[in-house]
Structures are given as C-alpha cells and as structure tokens.
Write an enzyme that holds these catalytic residues in place. Structure first.
Site, short mmCIF file in Angstrom:
data_model
loop_
_atom_site.label_atom_id
_atom_site.label_comp_id
_atom_site.label_asym_id
_atom_site.label_seq_id
_atom_site.Cartn_x
_atom_site.Cartn_y
_atom_site.Cartn_z
N TRP A 130 0.86 -1.18 0.00
CA TRP A 130 0.00 0.00 0.00
C TRP A 130 0.90 1.24 0.00
O TRP A 130 1.79 1.36 0.84
CB TRP A 130 -0.88 -0.04 1.24
N ASP A 211 0.61 -4.95 9.96
CA ASP A 211 -0.50 -4.04 9.67
C ASP A 211 -1.69 -4.86 9.19
O ASP A 211 -1.66 -5.42 8.09
CB ASP A 211 -0.08 -3.03 8.60
N LYS A 246 -12.86 -1.14 7.52
CA LYS A 246 -13.50 -2.11 6.63
C LYS A 246 -14.45 -3.04 7.37
O LYS A 246 -15.61 -3.19 6.99
CB LYS A 246 -12.45 -2.94 5.90
#
Length: 398
Positions: A130, A211, A246
C-alpha cells in the site's frame, strides 16, 4: 511567500474518486478505492453499528476529550480481537495499546516511535505494498526499502528471494508485514511460510510491524491473526496496527489501534507512556464517536457475535464475486488461467492488466481501478459483473 511550494500531484487512489465522480458514463464502476459495497452497490451500515449508535444517541450526551490512549473499551476490543480473548500475553499485561485515528494513525504513531527510539533502524515493505506505508514512514524520517514479494510471472510470492533478503538485514531493522489479505495483491503467505519468516525474524533480531486492516475478510477472525499470535507465542516483541474501517464499515469515523507487545511489564509501561506522549504532540487525543461504537460492539457479547456474522457475510460475498468473475473470464478467454482470482484473499486482486489496459477500461467503459491493476473486488455485484468481465475480455484480447 509561497511561490517556492511544490504542487501536490494528488494521491493515485483517492484521485480516482474525483475522476469517477466526474465521469458521465451511466455504467461506470469504481473498483479503485478500498471500500466494501454490498450487492446493491451501496456502502452498508452494519446492524450492530446501528444498535451501538442508537445507544450512544439515547440520551445525547456531552462529548469530552478522550484520554490520549482512547477509551479503555476500545483498547480492550483491539487487544482481544488481535491476540485472543484469553491470551496469556494480555493476562500478563505485556501489550501496550492505544486507540488511533484509523490504521493510518496507528502506522504514524508507530513510525514516530521507531524513529525516536530506534533511529538506526530501516523499515522494509513488501514489493508492492500500500503506497501510504512508504509515505508514512518516510514522513517520520525512517528510511524505507523494499523486500521481494509478488511474482508477476506466477501470480505467487517470491518466497525464497524474500527469505534470502531477510537474512541480510541488520538487528532492529523493521519488517512491515501484512498478516492477511495483502494489499494490493491479495496474495498471502501460508502458515508454514509465516513460521519460516518468523524464525528468521527471531534469529536476526528484526522488528516485525504487522498491519492488519482486513481481519475477518480472509478466512476468519482467528485464522487471519495467525501470524500475530504465532509471533507472540515465540516471544517476539511486536508492533500491530489494526483498523476498523472495513470490518465495521466505519471509514469516515477513523477508528483503529496500535498495539506493542513487550517482554516485561515494566517495558510495557514505558512504551505505553511514550505512545501517549507521541499522540499528545501529533493529534492530542483520538475521535470520540467511532471509539464509542467500537467499545460497544466489541464488548457486548450479543453485538460482537452479530458483528462477526456480518463480517463473514461480506467476506463470503467477495469470495462469490471472485468465483463468478473467474468463471466468466475462463468461458470467454480459452487457454488462460484465472485461478489467481480465487486463490487471492480479501478485498483486493491483482488482475494482471497492464497500465495501458487499465487506462482503456477507464476511457472506454468507465471502469476505474489503480494503474498497477489492483481491483477492489468488493465493488463487483450481480448487476455489474458481466459488464466488467466483458470489458476485461475486450482489453485483454486487444
């Protein structure tokens, strides 16, 4: 005064949202930003969240500043989700946890901590990762490098190359790892591979920084945390950033957490104090509303069970879209293997499209995905999947 200031080119992912909004194509589809949409193409409000917010609003109460570390129930929810409700490491008081401004805030506080207390450490991220991982750590003056990860030729992982690279790193170098649902590729390590990675981390005295932004979207809540819990079992010091954006569909509320597993209670207290100090000088205290929602849902047994069921329903819908897309593509393009679509986990898929093909999808069909071919599978539904599949067939055959 500001003539020397550079123009900001914009974020490549968030910039897609602006282009998408300006597109007049009635069939346009946004597969770029990492947001879960339901079968009707809408962002859902989870039923457990509705209940929690009704409790917050009845009666409407004052909104004082939260403690720098956030609500105790928010922090407890993070810990039990990541490490297990009855985890020994929690009973022994060896985890320093703070509530943060989303997963990005957790990464930022962690990066600042590493810069201050491990100034010689470099941080290594997967190739690819990311994009904000790199920006956040470099923004905290931590030097960032990349380790081998995705194999474009096989659609798998360059595992031997990755292990060999880890073997060259220095003590206290940081490895930023994705415990599940790798962003952007969707390609995850197996448990056996995780065991090997953690053995190297232990032998080389590296610092794992995990993460986890999609817990529950891969296999299940516990399986998705395998790497985290295995590292704890091995006695490794460990950083974990997590996000509820999310899996609680609370994107704009910015709720996450940073947990640091320490060897002793004394060290845990020291780390916790320094994390609070960093929060104070960066943003002072975390947001209230999202933290209260997390507190209620994570610590009410019935709501927690309802939440897990809702997450698994989202997970299963994503998996069904992967299967459907694979089926349509295989039917229309003979001799090409699309098994990678169902082998990958989570919200994202590396489609294998070239940047030119991605641009073609956008200009001809109003289908938006990141130029590196990352597609948000959660943007697919029964109404648009044939349109998207046929468009992909068109650009792949050109």
């Amino acid at each position: 005064m500001f003539e020397r200031i550079d123009y900001y080119a914009g974020d490549p992912i968030l910039g897609l949202m602006d282009k998408f909004a300006a597109d007049n194509n009635p069939d346009k589809v946004n597969l770029g930003v990492g947001v879960y949409y339901d079968e009707d193409g809408k962002m859902p409000v989870l039923e457990c969240v509705k209940t929690a917010e009704q409790r917050i609003a009845d009666p409407i109460s004052p909104r004082p500043y939260l403690p720098m570390a956030g609500l105790p129930g928010h922090r407890k929810g993070c810990q039990e989700l990541l490490f297990g409700k009855d985890a020994q490491v929690l009973q022994d008081g060896l985890v320093a946890t703070i509530a943060t401004i989303g997963g990005s805030g957790a990464l930022k506080v962690g990066a600042e901590f590493i810069h201050e207390w491990f100034p010689q450490s470099k941080c290594y991220v997967s190739d690819p990762t990311w994009g904000n991982h790199i920006a956040i750590f470099e923004g905290s003056d931590v030097e960032v490098g990349k380790y081998p990860y995705y194999d474009t030729a096989t659609g798998g992982i360059k595992f031997d190359e990755m292990i060999a690279f880890f073997e060259t790193l220095n003590k206290d170098d940081v490895l930023l790892l994705h415990p599940c649902c790798h962003n952007p590729t969707g390609v995850d390590l197996t448990r056996e591979q995780w065991d090997q990675v953690l053995n190297v981390i232990q032998a080389r005295e590296l610092i794992p920084f995990m993460d986890i932004a999609y817990q529950g979207f891969g296999e299940d809540m516990d399986s998705d945390a395998y790497a985290i819990r295995k590292a704890v079992d091995m006695g490794l010091p460990l950083f974990v950033s997590n996000s509820f954006s999310k899996n609680l569909s609370l994107y704009g509320e910015r709720v996450g957490g940073l947990s640091v597993v320490c060897p002793t209670v004394d060290e845990t207290n020291r780390v916790f104090g320094q994390l609070n100090s960093m929060v104070r000088r960066i943003y002072s205290s975390p947001p209230s509303h999202g933290g209260r929602v997390v507190d209620i849902v994570m610590n009410d047994e019935a709501l927690h069970e309802q939440w897990v069921g809702e997450v698994y329903a989202m997970r299963d819908r994503i998996k069904s879209m992967r299967t459907k897309l694979k089926s349509v593509l295989e039917e229309k393009i003979s001799g090409r293997n699309f098994d990678y679509l169902t082998a990958q986990n989570g919200m994202f898929s590396f489609t294998g499209l070239t940047p030119e093909q991605v641009a073609q999808l956008q200009s001809k069909y109003g289908i938006y995905m990141v130029s590196n071919s990352r597609m948000c599978v959660a943007g697919l539904n029964s109404s648009n999947i044939d349109y998207i599949a046929n468009a992909m067939v068109d650009v792949l055959k050109d």
